[in-house]
Write a protein that holds these residues in place. Structure first.
Motif, PDB file in Angstrom:
ATOM      1  N   GLY A   1       0.814  -1.192   0.000  1.00  0.00           N
ATOM      2  CA  GLY A   1       0.000   0.000   0.000  1.00  0.00           C
ATOM      3  C   GLY A   1       0.853   1.248   0.000  1.00  0.00           C
ATOM      4  O   GLY A   1       2.008   1.241   0.435  1.00  0.00           O
ATOM      5  N   SER A   2       0.281   2.350  -0.499  1.00  0.00           N
ATOM      6  CA  SER A   2       1.044   3.587  -0.588  1.00  0.00           C
ATOM      7  C   SER A   2       1.382   4.150   0.778  1.00  0.00           C
ATOM      8  O   SER A   2       2.295   4.969   0.909  1.00  0.00           O
ATOM      9  N   ASN A   3       0.660   3.729   1.820  1.00  0.00           N
ATOM     10  CA  ASN A   3       0.946   4.236   3.153  1.00  0.00           C
ATOM     11  C   ASN A   3       1.744   3.245   4.007  1.00  0.00           C
ATOM     12  O   ASN A   3       1.856   3.431   5.224  1.00  0.00           O
ATOM     13  N   TYR A   4       2.274   2.208   3.396  1.00  0.00           N
ATOM     14  CA  TYR A   4       3.126   1.290   4.149  1.00  0.00           C
ATOM     15  C   TYR A   4       4.349   2.036   4.668  1.00  0.00           C
ATOM     16  O   TYR A   4       5.010   2.750   3.918  1.00  0.00           O
ATOM     17  N   PRO A   5       4.683   1.900   5.923  1.00  0.00           N
ATOM     18  CA  PRO A   5       5.952   2.446   6.396  1.00  0.00           C
ATOM     19  C   PRO A   5       7.111   1.810   5.627  1.00  0.00           C
ATOM     20  O   PRO A   5       7.116   0.603   5.373  1.00  0.00           O
ATOM     21  N   MET A   6       8.082   2.619   5.271  1.00  0.00           N
ATOM     22  CA  MET A   6       9.265   2.131   4.563  1.00  0.00           C
ATOM     23  C   MET A   6      10.490   2.844   5.107  1.00  0.00           C
ATOM     24  O   MET A   6      10.395   3.961   5.628  1.00  0.00           O
ATOM     25  N   GLY A   7      11.634   2.209   4.968  1.00  0.00           N
ATOM     26  CA  GLY A   7      12.832   2.849   5.467  1.00  0.00           C
ATOM     27  C   GLY A   7      14.091   2.143   5.047  1.00  0.00           C
ATOM     28  O   GLY A   7      14.069   1.174   4.282  1.00  0.00           O
TER      29      GLY A   7
END
Length: 126
Positions: free
Chosen positions: A29-35
């Motif tokens: 999803g576009s709001n998945y946390p990523m890092g």
């Protein structure tokens, strides 16, 4: 399933710059946390920068003011702009993502995501 593919690592001299990219595909999803998380040879995994589900951005203290994390949702791509690089920044950098609802600071502190890329190596010489 989510697939993450990093690119952009390389070798630079101290003071130089690198831009890392992470292309995400699959059920993300576009709001998945990523890092970004890094690990030097023989060292522990270290959170570098992350974007939370609310868009909050956090950085580890050693990289504040030198690294910039950003995301292009249209391209499903996460970036890490690294400038004024130091030899201690040398590490394998991993892109991570998770179906979560926490702020970026949580993921920097935990250095833990559910999905991972294969890593890209950055080497900074003195």
């Amino acid at each position: 399933q989510v697939e993450l593919v990093e690119s952009g690592g390389g070798s630079v001299q101290a003071g130089g710059s690198l831009r890392l990219s992470c292309v995400a595909s699959g059920r993300i999803g576009s709001n998945y946390p990523m890092g970004w998380v890094r690990q030097a040879p023989g060292g522990e995994r270290e959170g570098v920068a992350a974007i939370g589900s609310d868009g909050s951005i956090a950085y580890a203290e050693p990289v504040k003011g030198r690294f910039t994390i950003s995301k292009d949702n249209g391209k499903n791509t996460l970036y890490l702009e690294m400038s004024d690089l130091k030899p201690e920044d040398s590490a394998t950098y991993y892109c991570g993502a998770q179906n979560g609802r926490l702020k970026g600071a949580y993921y920097v502190a935990s250095a833990n995501f559910h999905y991972w890329g294969q890593g890209t190596r950055a080497t900074v010489s003195a």
